[in-house]
Design a protein around this motif. Structure first.
Motif, PDB file in Angstrom:
ATOM      1  N   GLY A 207       0.804  -1.206   0.000  1.00  0.00           N
ATOM      2  CA  GLY A 207       0.000   0.000   0.000  1.00  0.00           C
ATOM      3  C   GLY A 207       0.846   1.269   0.000  1.00  0.00           C
ATOM      4  O   GLY A 207       0.361   2.340  -0.304  1.00  0.00           O
ATOM      5  N   GLN A 208       2.112   1.133   0.373  1.00  0.00           N
ATOM      6  CA  GLN A 208       3.095   2.214   0.441  1.00  0.00           C
ATOM      7  C   GLN A 208       2.792   3.194   1.578  1.00  0.00           C
ATOM      8  O   GLN A 208       3.707   3.693   2.231  1.00  0.00           O
ATOM      9  CB  GLN A 208       3.179   2.971  -0.891  1.00  0.00           C
ATOM     10  N   VAL A 209       1.523   3.499   1.796  1.00  0.00           N
ATOM     11  CA  VAL A 209       1.083   4.282   2.947  1.00  0.00           C
ATOM     12  C   VAL A 209       0.086   3.410   3.700  1.00  0.00           C
ATOM     13  O   VAL A 209      -1.008   3.129   3.217  1.00  0.00           O
ATOM     14  CB  VAL A 209       0.423   5.602   2.515  1.00  0.00           C
ATOM     15  N   ARG A 210       0.469   2.933   4.883  1.00  0.00           N
ATOM     16  CA  ARG A 210      -0.356   1.967   5.607  1.00  0.00           C
ATOM     17  C   ARG A 210      -1.181   2.672   6.678  1.00  0.00           C
ATOM     18  O   ARG A 210      -0.687   2.987   7.759  1.00  0.00           O
ATOM     19  CB  ARG A 210       0.530   0.875   6.211  1.00  0.00           C
ATOM     20  N   LEU A 211      -2.410   2.921   6.339  1.00  0.00           N
ATOM     21  CA  LEU A 211      -3.356   3.574   7.237  1.00  0.00           C
ATOM     22  C   LEU A 211      -4.708   2.886   7.109  1.00  0.00           C
ATOM     23  O   LEU A 211      -5.053   2.391   6.021  1.00  0.00           O
ATOM     24  CB  LEU A 211      -3.497   5.068   6.903  1.00  0.00           C
ATOM     25  N   PRO A 212      -5.488   2.832   8.177  1.00  0.00           N
ATOM     26  CA  PRO A 212      -6.805   2.189   8.098  1.00  0.00           C
ATOM     27  C   PRO A 212      -7.642   2.782   6.959  1.00  0.00           C
ATOM     28  O   PRO A 212      -7.645   3.991   6.738  1.00  0.00           O
ATOM     29  CB  PRO A 212      -7.430   2.498   9.474  1.00  0.00           C
ATOM     30  N   VAL A 213      -8.330   1.909   6.255  1.00  0.00           N
ATOM     31  CA  VAL A 213      -9.236   2.261   5.157  1.00  0.00           C
ATOM     32  C   VAL A 213      -8.481   2.768   3.934  1.00  0.00           C
ATOM     33  O   VAL A 213      -8.665   2.267   2.823  1.00  0.00           O
ATOM     34  CB  VAL A 213     -10.311   3.295   5.593  1.00  0.00           C
ATOM     35  N   ILE A 218      -5.960   2.375  -2.017  1.00  0.00           N
ATOM     36  CA  ILE A 218      -4.871   2.730  -2.927  1.00  0.00           C
ATOM     37  C   ILE A 218      -4.044   1.539  -3.383  1.00  0.00           C
ATOM     38  O   ILE A 218      -3.143   1.704  -4.212  1.00  0.00           O
ATOM     39  CB  ILE A 218      -3.947   3.788  -2.290  1.00  0.00           C
ATOM     40  N   LEU A 219      -4.333   0.343  -2.884  1.00  0.00           N
ATOM     41  CA  LEU A 219      -3.603  -0.837  -3.374  1.00  0.00           C
ATOM     42  C   LEU A 219      -3.861  -1.004  -4.865  1.00  0.00           C
ATOM     43  O   LEU A 219      -4.994  -0.832  -5.337  1.00  0.00           O
ATOM     44  CB  LEU A 219      -4.048  -2.089  -2.618  1.00  0.00           C
ATOM     45  N   PRO A 220      -2.832  -1.378  -5.645  1.00  0.00           N
ATOM     46  CA  PRO A 220      -3.000  -1.466  -7.102  1.00  0.00           C
ATOM     47  C   PRO A 220      -3.746  -2.732  -7.513  1.00  0.00           C
ATOM     48  O   PRO A 220      -3.729  -3.735  -6.790  1.00  0.00           O
ATOM     49  CB  PRO A 220      -1.554  -1.516  -7.606  1.00  0.00           C
ATOM     50  N   PRO A 221      -4.403  -2.724  -8.667  1.00  0.00           N
ATOM     51  CA  PRO A 221      -4.972  -3.960  -9.200  1.00  0.00           C
ATOM     52  C   PRO A 221      -3.881  -5.022  -9.316  1.00  0.00           C
ATOM     53  O   PRO A 221      -2.754  -4.738  -9.722  1.00  0.00           O
ATOM     54  CB  PRO A 221      -5.484  -3.544 -10.582  1.00  0.00           C
ATOM     55  N   GLY A 222      -4.219  -6.236  -8.920  1.00  0.00           N
ATOM     56  CA  GLY A 222      -3.231  -7.306  -8.906  1.00  0.00           C
ATOM     57  C   GLY A 222      -2.495  -7.433  -7.596  1.00  0.00           C
ATOM     58  O   GLY A 222      -1.728  -8.379  -7.399  1.00  0.00           O
ATOM     59  N   PHE A 254       5.794   8.978  -1.180  1.00  0.00           N
ATOM     60  CA  PHE A 254       5.756   8.767   0.263  1.00  0.00           C
ATOM     61  C   PHE A 254       5.817   7.283   0.583  1.00  0.00           C
ATOM     62  O   PHE A 254       5.336   6.452  -0.181  1.00  0.00           O
ATOM     63  CB  PHE A 254       4.457   9.324   0.884  1.00  0.00           C
ATOM     64  N   ARG A 255       6.365   6.994   1.745  1.00  0.00           N
ATOM     65  CA  ARG A 255       6.196   5.700   2.402  1.00  0.00           C
ATOM     66  C   ARG A 255       5.893   5.975   3.871  1.00  0.00           C
ATOM     67  O   ARG A 255       6.604   6.757   4.502  1.00  0.00           O
ATOM     68  CB  ARG A 255       7.443   4.823   2.278  1.00  0.00           C
ATOM     69  N   PHE A 256       4.852   5.298   4.368  1.00  0.00           N
ATOM     70  CA  PHE A 256       4.513   5.483   5.781  1.00  0.00           C
ATOM     71  C   PHE A 256       4.110   4.133   6.362  1.00  0.00           C
ATOM     72  O   PHE A 256       3.159   3.496   5.903  1.00  0.00           O
ATOM     73  CB  PHE A 256       3.363   6.484   5.935  1.00  0.00           C
ATOM     74  N   LEU A 257       4.859   3.678   7.360  1.00  0.00           N
ATOM     75  CA  LEU A 257       4.693   2.366   7.982  1.00  0.00           C
ATOM     76  C   LEU A 257       4.855   1.238   6.964  1.00  0.00           C
ATOM     77  O   LEU A 257       4.308   0.155   7.126  1.00  0.00           O
ATOM     78  CB  LEU A 257       3.328   2.264   8.686  1.00  0.00           C
TER      79      LEU A 257
END
Length: 266
Positions: A207-213, A218-222, A254-257
């Motif tokens: 997800g590159q940015v790991r936040l609830p919801v 934002i996760l890519p197809p596949g 960005f990357r977060f968590l």
């Protein structure tokens, strides 16, 4: 202190915190290359390093490759595997990619049993495939496109093309450690996983940015079903799947968590 002053201070503190988090996500976490050592049901007979998703371009300049190579060599692996998406947006970035220097960096990666790579979806767009294959071949890698390689009698490496149905996996030999490189993890719903002990994938960046919801959105197809970590998509009778967070960035800078990682299998 008056109520208005309290509200102003709270607003200022919230703004400062938001700016601090933004700075961390843009400047600090993307530089935090970490090592991940998943606990596999069937471990490889040799030390293996897997890396994926560099997305070289404006958000992850080619100069970062030197740090990645140094980190790989510091682990002294016998086998090195790459999971695709070396490029970001090839046509836009090609003028800024020092191909001879990149190939020299790839050649610096030391792995006595060999170095193997597959292409990701970004590596076949905009005419990028021949440049990827030339770079990695010059860098001492064997590029696999629905092919199987035997670096030694104890190991078989299967590399899938980006949009492959995975039929070549059925040709993996028995009696050895069988690893498959498959860029997009969600394909593991229908790949013949009983033929492989382990599938290594990337693509999702966790997800590159790991936040609830937000992450799910934002996760890519596949890369939506298996975003990060160790899975058994077809149960205990079939091979495991490990999905890496990858190294570079795509979409947003960005990357977060979700720090960049090298995966060490031992």
């Amino acid at each position: 202190m008056k109520q208005g002053e309290c509200a102003a201070l709270a607003g200022a503190a919230a703004c400062a915190a938001a700016l601090g988090l933004a700075h961390y996500a843009a400047k600090i976490e993307p530089e935090r290359l970490v090592l991940t050592r998943p606990r596999l049901a069937k471990r490889p007979p040799v030390k293996t390093v897997f890396f994926t998703d560099l997305h070289l371009g404006p958000m992850y300049p080619p100069a970062h490759l030197e740090q990645v190579v140094n980190a790989i060599n510091a682990e002294q692996p016998e086998l090195v595997l790459f999971g695709g998406d070396f490029f970001a947006h090839f046509l836009q970035d090609v003028h800024a990619l020092p191909f001879s220097w990149i190939a020299a960096q790839l050649r610096r990666i030391r792995a006595p049993l060999g170095k193997f790579a597959v292409l990701g979806n970004h590596d076949v767009r905009q005419g990028a495939r021949p440049f990827f294959e030339l770079l990695f071949t010059e860098g001492g890698f064997t590029v696999l496109w629905d092919q199987i390689a035997r670096p030694c009698p104890e190991i078989a490496v299967c590399g899938l093309a980006p949009y492959s149905g995975g039929e070549v996996m059925r040709q993996l030999p028995a009696g050895c450690w069988r690893v498959t490189l498959c860029h997009m993890p969600d394909k593991c719903r229908y790949l013949p996983l009983k033929a492989s002990d382990l599938v290594l994938a990337g693509h999702s960046h966790a997800g590159q940015v790991r936040l609830p919801v937000i992450t799910r959105m934002i996760l890519p197809p596949g890369g939506k079903l298996y975003p990060y970590g160790l899975y058994r998509p077809q149960g205990r009778g079939a091979g495991q799947l490990f999905v890496s967070r990858g190294i570079g960035m795509s979409g947003v800078p960005f990357r977060f968590l979700a720090p960049p990682e090298l995966v060490v299998l031992e």
